[in-house]
Write an enzyme that holds these catalytic residues in place. Structure first.
Site, PDB file in Angstrom:
ATOM      1  N   GLU A  75       0.722  -1.265   0.024  1.00 28.13           N
ATOM      2  CA  GLU A  75      -0.006   0.009  -0.050  1.00 28.13           C
ATOM      3  C   GLU A  75       0.789   1.521  -0.054  1.00 28.13           C
ATOM      4  OE1 GLU A  75      -2.941   0.049  -0.724  1.00 28.13           O
ATOM      5  OE2 GLU A  75      -4.011  -1.894   0.516  1.00 28.13           O
ATOM      6  N   TYR A 121     -17.099  14.840  18.179  1.00 24.15           N
ATOM      7  CA  TYR A 121     -15.882  14.438  18.131  1.00 24.15           C
ATOM      8  C   TYR A 121     -15.240  13.934  16.856  1.00 24.15           C
ATOM      9  CZ  TYR A 121     -17.363  14.415  23.015  1.00 24.15           C
ATOM     10  OH  TYR A 121     -17.831  14.840  24.073  1.00 24.15           O
ATOM     11  N   HIS A 161     -13.012  -1.915   2.139  1.00 26.95           N
ATOM     12  CA  HIS A 161     -11.451  -1.932   2.417  1.00 26.95           C
ATOM     13  C   HIS A 161     -11.202  -1.480   3.951  1.00 26.95           C
ATOM     14  CE1 HIS A 161      -7.278  -1.601   0.775  1.00 26.95           C
ATOM     15  NE2 HIS A 161      -7.161  -2.155   1.875  1.00 26.95           N
TER      16      HIS A 161
END
Length: 216
Positions: A75, A121, A161
């Protein structure tokens, strides 16, 4: 952040181990990287984040070329694309955490964010996280899909993914990934029912105060 390569390597390994301890990196999944001067230190291919060693990281040169250490995670193009997108990013964390992965299989909330602003948040600590169109893991096409997205962001969900988060250092990048996982858990839990989100005014107040981005 100014750090020596050795300090950067240790920070990266600590973040990797914490990701595993938190249950966010099953098996040998996920990959992490950190900038050290003109170079990028990255988790090697096929190595659990729990087993990262400062002396066993892959080292990439300024153009992404492999200069030393074991082969990097496949990656690495995705990480390099994220560094180019996010100004000031010093670290990138990519995880296959369960709820973020589940959320990445759902339709995006909007063109600019896979997740809605369900908590302050998420808006404060992460900001909008667009859904990157699917391409095979490790492919140049996946990196191009990330690069081609419009708007400002420092996190994303990769369709079918997992998650991607950039921040100043490995600890901050992991903290953002944790917040993204928690927001994904909430969204997946609410799936199929009606739920409220923060108003545009509330989102604008938070992004202006905390320096995140959210297109309204």
């Amino acid at each position: 952040m100014n750090r020596t390569p050795r300090e950067a390597a240790r920070e990266l390994c600590r973040a990797g181990r914490r990701a595993v301890d938190l249950g966010l990196s099953p098996g040998a999944s996920g990959n992490v990287s950190v900038r050290a001067g003109d170079h990028t230190l990255m988790s090697p291919t096929g190595v659990s984040l729990r087993d990262l060693d400062p002396d066993g990281l892959s080292v990439l040169g300024p153009e992404g070329e492999h200069v030393s250490g074991p082969p990097p995670s496949k990656e690495y193009p995705l990480h390099l694309a994220m560094y180019r997108r996010v100004e000031g990013a010093g670290s990138v964390v990519h995880l296959h955490s369960p709820h973020a992965t589940a959320a990445s299989c759902l339709p995006a909330w909007s063109a600019s964010s896979a997740l809605p602003p369900v908590t302050p948040y998420l808006v404060m600590r992460v900001g909008q996280a667009p859904l990157v169109p699917y391409a095979a893991p490790g492919s140049e096409r996946l990196a191009r899909n990330l690069a081609d997205l419009p708007g400002s962001f420092r996190a994303a969900l990769l369709a079918n993914h997992g998650s991607l988060m950039a921040a100043a250092d490995p600890a901050a990048a992991l903290d953002g990934a944790v917040e993204l996982e928690e927001a994904s858990r909430i969204v997946v839990s609410l799936r199929g029912g009606g739920f409220s989100v923060l108003s545009a005014e509330d989102v604008r107040e938070l992004t202006e105060r905390y320096g995140t981005a959210w297109d309204l």
